[in-house]
Scaffold this active site. Structure first.
Site, PDB file in Angstrom:
ATOM      1  N   GLY A 143      -2.751   3.821  -8.544  1.00 40.39           N
ATOM      2  CA  GLY A 143      -2.965   5.237  -8.246  1.00 40.39           C
ATOM      3  C   GLY A 143      -2.654   6.074  -9.471  1.00 40.39           C
ATOM      4  O   GLY A 143      -2.733   5.604 -10.613  1.00 40.39           O
ATOM      5  N   GLY A 144      -2.225   7.299  -9.206  1.00 39.19           N
ATOM      6  CA  GLY A 144      -1.921   8.219 -10.311  1.00 39.19           C
ATOM      7  C   GLY A 144      -0.815   7.707 -11.210  1.00 39.19           C
ATOM      8  O   GLY A 144      -0.685   8.144 -12.360  1.00 39.19           O
ATOM      9  N   GLY A 196     -23.402   4.829 -42.823  1.00 42.46           N
ATOM     10  CA  GLY A 196     -22.360   5.767 -42.395  1.00 42.46           C
ATOM     11  C   GLY A 196     -21.019   5.077 -42.287  1.00 42.46           C
ATOM     12  O   GLY A 196     -19.966   5.704 -42.457  1.00 42.46           O
ATOM     13  N   ALA A 197     -21.066   3.779 -42.003  1.00 51.43           N
ATOM     14  CA  ALA A 197     -19.805   3.057 -41.841  1.00 51.43           C
ATOM     15  C   ALA A 197     -19.012   3.023 -43.150  1.00 51.43           C
ATOM     16  O   ALA A 197     -17.785   2.959 -43.137  1.00 51.43           O
ATOM     17  CB  ALA A 197     -20.083   1.649 -41.333  1.00 51.43           C
TER      18      ALA A 197
HETATM   19  C1  HXC Z   1       7.677   3.712  -0.071  1.00 53.87           C
HETATM   20  C2  HXC Z   1       7.189   1.525  -0.443  1.00 53.87           C
HETATM   21  C3  HXC Z   1       6.057   1.894  -1.215  1.00 53.87           C
HETATM   22  C4  HXC Z   1       5.793   3.277  -1.380  1.00 53.87           C
HETATM   23  C5  HXC Z   1       6.167  -0.231  -1.179  1.00 53.87           C
HETATM   24  N1  HXC Z   1       7.201   0.194  -0.460  1.00 53.87           N
HETATM   25  N2  HXC Z   1       5.446   0.779  -1.662  1.00 53.87           N
HETATM   26  N3  HXC Z   1       7.990   2.434   0.109  1.00 53.87           N
HETATM   27  N4  HXC Z   1       6.641   4.140  -0.793  1.00 53.87           N
HETATM   28  N5  HXC Z   1       4.776   3.703  -2.110  1.00 53.87           N
HETATM   29  C6  HXC Z   1       8.219  -0.608   0.188  1.00 53.87           C
HETATM   30  C7  HXC Z   1       7.701  -1.414   1.365  1.00 53.87           C
HETATM   31  O1  HXC Z   1       7.762  -0.639   2.538  1.00 53.87           O
HETATM   32  C8  HXC Z   1       8.689  -2.564   1.400  1.00 53.87           C
HETATM   33  O2  HXC Z   1       9.879  -2.135   2.000  1.00 53.87           O
HETATM   34  C9  HXC Z   1       8.982  -2.782  -0.067  1.00 53.87           C
HETATM   35  O3  HXC Z   1       8.642  -1.583  -0.734  1.00 53.87           O
HETATM   36  C10 HXC Z   1       8.179  -3.909  -0.671  1.00 53.87           C
HETATM   37  O4  HXC Z   1       6.807  -3.713  -0.323  1.00 53.87           O
HETATM   38  P1  HXC Z   1       5.897  -4.895   0.233  1.00 53.87           P
HETATM   39  O5  HXC Z   1       4.646  -4.271   0.753  1.00 53.87           O
HETATM   40  O6  HXC Z   1       6.687  -5.739   1.165  1.00 53.87           O
HETATM   41  O7  HXC Z   1       5.643  -5.726  -1.109  1.00 53.87           O
HETATM   42  P2  HXC Z   1       4.336  -6.470  -1.577  1.00 53.87           P
HETATM   43  O8  HXC Z   1       3.769  -7.275  -0.465  1.00 53.87           O
HETATM   44  O9  HXC Z   1       4.699  -7.134  -2.853  1.00 53.87           O
HETATM   45  O10 HXC Z   1       3.270  -5.310  -1.884  1.00 53.87           O
HETATM   46  C11 HXC Z   1       3.524  -4.375  -2.913  1.00 53.87           C
HETATM   47  C12 HXC Z   1       2.487  -3.231  -2.833  1.00 53.87           C
HETATM   48  C13 HXC Z   1       2.480  -2.639  -1.414  1.00 53.87           C
HETATM   49  C14 HXC Z   1       1.123  -3.800  -3.166  1.00 53.87           C
HETATM   50  C15 HXC Z   1       2.878  -2.231  -3.890  1.00 53.87           C
HETATM   51  O11 HXC Z   1       3.825  -2.352  -1.015  1.00 53.87           O
HETATM   52  C16 HXC Z   1       1.687  -1.396  -1.319  1.00 53.87           C
HETATM   53  O12 HXC Z   1       0.454  -1.412  -1.219  1.00 53.87           O
HETATM   54  N6  HXC Z   1       2.391  -0.235  -1.302  1.00 53.87           N
HETATM   55  C17 HXC Z   1       1.789   1.042  -1.164  1.00 53.87           C
HETATM   56  C18 HXC Z   1       1.100   1.417  -2.436  1.00 53.87           C
HETATM   57  C19 HXC Z   1       0.544   2.789  -2.350  1.00 53.87           C
HETATM   58  O13 HXC Z   1      -0.438   3.039  -1.655  1.00 53.87           O
HETATM   59  N7  HXC Z   1       1.272   3.743  -2.988  1.00 53.87           N
HETATM   60  C20 HXC Z   1       0.904   5.125  -2.997  1.00 53.87           C
HETATM   61  C21 HXC Z   1      -0.176   5.234  -4.020  1.00 53.87           C
HETATM   62  S1  HXC Z   1      -0.659   6.854  -4.277  1.00 53.87           S
HETATM   63  P3  HXC Z   1      10.894  -3.131   2.685  1.00 53.87           P
HETATM   64  O14 HXC Z   1      11.900  -2.240   3.355  1.00 53.87           O
HETATM   65  O15 HXC Z   1      10.084  -3.952   3.657  1.00 53.87           O
HETATM   66  O16 HXC Z   1      11.481  -3.952   1.603  1.00 53.87           O
HETATM   67  C22 HXC Z   1       0.180   7.260  -5.602  1.00 53.87           C
HETATM   68  C23 HXC Z   1      -0.177   8.587  -6.010  1.00 53.87           C
HETATM   69  C24 HXC Z   1       0.496   8.918  -7.312  1.00 53.87           C
HETATM   70  O17 HXC Z   1       0.962   6.577  -6.139  1.00 53.87           O
HETATM   71  C25 HXC Z   1      -0.138  10.174  -7.772  1.00 53.87           C
HETATM   72  C26 HXC Z   1       0.423  10.640  -9.047  1.00 53.87           C
HETATM   73  C27 HXC Z   1      -0.431  11.670  -9.622  1.00 53.87           C
END
Ligand code: HXC
Length: 526
Positions: free
Chosen positions: A182-183, A416-417
Site C-alpha cells: 500500500g502507501g 547524442g550519447a
Molecule cells: C493491524 C495488523 C495489520 C494491520 C497485520 N496485523 N496487519 N493489525 N493493522 N495493518 C496483525 C494481524 O491481525 C495479526 O495479529 C498479526 O498482525 C500478524 O498478521 P497475520 O495476518 O497473522 O500474518 P501473515 O499471515 O504473515 O500476513 C501478513 C499480512 C496480513 C500479509 C501483512 O496481515 C495482511 O494482509 N495485513 C493487512 C495488510 C493491509 O491491508 N494493510 C493496510 C494497507 S493500507 P495477531 O494478533 O493475530 O498476531 C495502507 C495504507 C497506507 O497501508 C497509506 C499510506 C499513505
C-alpha cells in the site's frame, strides 16, 4: 502495561521503582510475545531487535521511545498495548560511525503503523537531520494500523514529508524484510537505497487480491513484488540478498562508501595495494567494433582490488553503476556495458544512471564514467514510453553535478550519447580517451549509408562501395584525435595507464569549487 503509566500497585520506595523499570524493560524486549516471535522465526525472519543487533556495532545501540504505546481505544485496542508499539527506534554505530535506526516489529500488530509508531520514526529522522548522520529503516509491516484509521494515514504522511526533507541532507537507507504494501511503499521509495531479502519480503501498491479483481491477473505476492521483480524488472530495489544476515552485511558495506551527511568529508579506506599493472586492459578491446567485452573487467582492473560495490546489479544491465575506491578514496562509477545490448542507452539505463549521478552529487562523491556507447535505443517502444524525457534525466543529472567528474572513452562515443555521457561540454573536468576510442556522430556503416547514398546506388557493386565508404568514414572518425585536437579530449592514454592517470586527476580535482546559478531548485524532467 497500565501499571507503568498509573504506578498503581506500587509503593513509592526506591526498590519498587527500580524493579518497576526492570520489569518494564524486560516486557518491552518481548515485543508481541514468545509465541509470535516463534512464528516470526519459523518464517525464516529475525525479530526487530535481532536485526538491529546484527546491523549495529556490538553494544552500541541506544533505544529511544521504548515505552511508547498507541493511544487508540477502537476495536478493543485499549486492552491490547505493547511497549514500543511495534517499532524499535534509536541510534548506534556501524563501523564506529553514528547511525540512526528504526526496525519494525512484526510481532506487535504485524508491525503496523499507528500514529504513535509513526511519531517514533519521525523523531529519529529529526535527530538524524539535526545531527547529520545516516538513517537505516528496517521495514516489516502490515501497513496502516487498520483499527486506527486516519491517524495512521497521517502518520505515514508525516513520515513521507520528513523523508523528503532529509533527502540530500543525510543518506537514507530502507531495508525491506517482510511485507511493505500500500502507501507504505512510498517511504522506502523516497529514500536513497532500498534493500530486499529474497523470498521473505515484498513491496507493492496493491496486493494480488486487488490485482485479480481489477485486472484479472493471477499473480503471487512474490511474482508481483518480491526481490526478483524489484531488482530485475522495476528497479525499485537497489540490492537483493539471499537472507537477512547477508542483507544487513551489504547495508554496512554500502555505508562505508558514504559520508555522514551532505557537508561531511568522505571516509577514506585503508589503502589496498594494487595487484595489477593494468596490462590486461591493453588487450581488452576487440579489433572488431561489433564485438562485445565486459566493462566490469575495466572497472575491476582500474579500481582498488575488490573495492567495487555494484548497485542495481540486475536492473538495466546495459549500464553499470556503483561505488569503488581509487587508492582508498571513494568514487561513484557509471559505465556503459558493451556486453549487454551493446551498451545502448535506453529508458531504464537512463533512469538508473541519472538517479545514481544525483545521489553522488548530493553527497559530494566524485564521478568516474567509462564510456562505450553506440547511442540511444531506437524504436516505438522506447519513443512511446519516453526515451526523450528519460534520456534527458541522465543528461540533466550530469549537467548539474558539481562534483569532480572524469570520463574515460574506451571505444564508442557516438551521437547524442557522446554529449550525455559526461562530456567536457556539459561540465566534466577531465576527459581521457584510449587509442581505441571512436568519437563520431554515428557508427561508420550507418553514416556511409546516409552521406554516400547516391554513390552507393550508382556503383555496380553496392556492397563493395558501401564497404569502401564505410572504411573511409571509419578512418576519418573512428579515433580520438579529432576530439583531442579540439581539446574535447584532454589526453589520449594507453589503457594500462588509466589507473594512475585517474588517481592523479582526482587528486588534482579534490579542491574543486563549482556552483550553479542561483535558483530555488532546478526542474529535472521527471
Ligand atoms: C493491524 C495488523 C495489520 C494491520 C497485520 N496485523 N496487519 N493489525 N493493522 N495493518 C496483525 C494481524 O491481525 C495479526 O495479529 C498479526 O498482525 C500478524 O498478521 P497475520 O495476518 O497473522 O500474518 P501473515 O499471515 O504473515 O500476513 C501478513 C499480512 C496480513 C500479509 C501483512 O496481515 C495482511 O494482509 N495485513 C493487512 C495488510 C493491509 O491491508 N494493510 C493496510 C494497507 S493500507 P495477531 O494478533 O493475530 O498476531 C495502507 C495504507 C497506507 O497501508 C497509506 C499510506 C499513505
Amino acid at each position: 502495561m497500565d501499571d507503568l503509566v498509573t504506578n498503581k500497585n506500587l509503593d513509592f520506595n526506591k526498590g519498587d521503582k527500580f524493579q518497576q523499570l526492570e520489569e518494564a524493560n524486560s516486557e518491552a524486549l518481548k515485543g508481541g510475545g514468545v509465541h509470535r516471535i516463534e512464528t516470526q522465526h519459523k518464517k525464516g525472519k529475525l525479530t526487530a531487535r535481532e536485526r538491529l543487533n546484527l546491523l549495529l556495532d556490538k553494544g552500541s545501540f541506544n533505544e529511544i521511545g521504548k515505552f511508547v504505546t498507541h493511544r487508540s481505544s477502537e476495536f478493543g485496542l485499549d486492552k491490547e498495548k505493547y511497549l514500543g508499539d511495534g517499532v524499535v527506534t534509536g541510534y548506534g554505530t556501524i563501523n564506529g560511525r553514528l547511525t540512526y535506526v528504526y526496525s519494525q516489529d512484526f510481532t506487535v500488530f504485524g508491525g503496523s503503523l499507528s500514529e504513535a509508531h509513526a511519531e517514533k520514526i519521525v523523531k529519529i529522522l529529526d535527530l538524524a537531520l539535526k545531527n547529520g548522520a545516516p538513517i537505516v529503516g528496517i521495514n516489516d509491516s502490515g501497513g496502516a494500523r487498520i483499527q486506527e484509521g486516519v491517524e495512521s494515514l497521517g502518520g505515514y504522511a508525516d513520515l513521507f514529508y520528513k523523508n523528503t526533507l532529509a533527502s540530500g541532507v543525510v543518506p537514507q537507507i530502507s531495508v525491506i524484510m517482510g511485507p511493505c504494501a500500500g502507501g507504505a511503499v512510498y517511504s522506502p521509495a523516497i529514500t536513497d537505497f532500498v534493500f530486499m531479502v529474497e523470498g521473505t519480503s515484498y513491496m507493492f501498491v496493491t496486493g494480488p487480491k486487488v490485482v485479480r479483481t481489477v485486472t484479472h491477473e493471477d499473480v503471487t505476492a512474490e511474482t508481483l513484488g518480491g526481490a526478483a521483480a524489484h531488482s530485475m524488472k522495476s528497479g525499485v530495489t537497489h540490492f537483493s540478498a539471499p537472507n537477512e544476515v547477508e542483507c544487513l552485511q551489504k547495508v554496512k558495506s554500502l555505508l562505508s562508501y558514504l559520508p555522514q551527511n551532505c557537508e561531511d568529508v568522505l571516509p577514506v579506506a585503508d589503502f589496498v595495494p594494487e595487484g595489477s599493472n593494468g596490462k590486461k586492459l591493453d588487450d581488452l578491446i576487440p579489433d572488431n567494433p561489433e564485438k562485445a567485452y565486459n566493462i566490469r573487467e575495466v572497472v575491476d582492473e582500474v579500481l582498488d582490488a575488490d573495492s567495487f560495490l555494484e548497485i542495481h546489479k540486475n536492473f538495466a544491465q546495459n549500464i553499470v553503476v556503483g561505488f569503488g575506491r581509487l587508492r582508498g578514496r571513494n568514487i561513484g562509477i557509471v559505465a556503459n556495458q558493451p556486453a549487454v545490448l551493446a551498451g545502448v542507452l535506453d529508458i531504464h539505463a537512463s533512469q538508473k544512471g541519472a538517479r545514481f549521478v544525483r545521489f553522488c552529487d548530493c553527497f559530494n562523491i566524485p564521478l568516474l564514467v567509462f564510456e562505450d556507447v553506440p547511442g540511444f535505443l531506437p524504436g516505438t517502444h522506447q519513443e512511446w514510453n519516453g526515451i526523450i524525457t528519460n534520456g534527458a534525466k541522465l543528461l540533466y543529472a550530469f549537467c548539474e553535478a558539481t562534483v569532480p567528474r572524469i570520463t574515460v572513452i574506451t571505444r564508442k562515443a557516438y551521437g547524442g550519447a557522446y554529449d550525455v555521457m559526461n562530456s567536457k561540454h556539459i561540465g566534466a573536468d577531465m576527459n581521457f580517451a584510449w587509442p581505441t576510442a571512436e568519437i563520431a556522430v554515428m557508427g561508420a556503416k550507418g553514416a556511409a549509408e546516409i552521406i554516400f547514398k547516391k554513390e552507393i546506388l550508382k556503383a555496380k557493386d553496392h556492397e563493395k562501395e558501401l564497404a569502401l565508404r564505410e572504411k573511409a568514414y571509419n578512418k576519418k572518425f573512428a579515433n580520438p584525435y579529432i576530439a583531442a585536437s579540439r581539446g574535447f579530449i584532454d589526453e589520449v592514454i594507453m589503457p594500462h595507464q588509466t589507473r594512475e592517470k585517474l588517481i592523479a586527476a582526482f587528486e588534482m580535482l579534490q579542491n574543486k569549487v563549482a556552483t550553479l546559478p542561483r535558483k530555488k531548485h532546478g526542474n529535472i524532467p521527471l
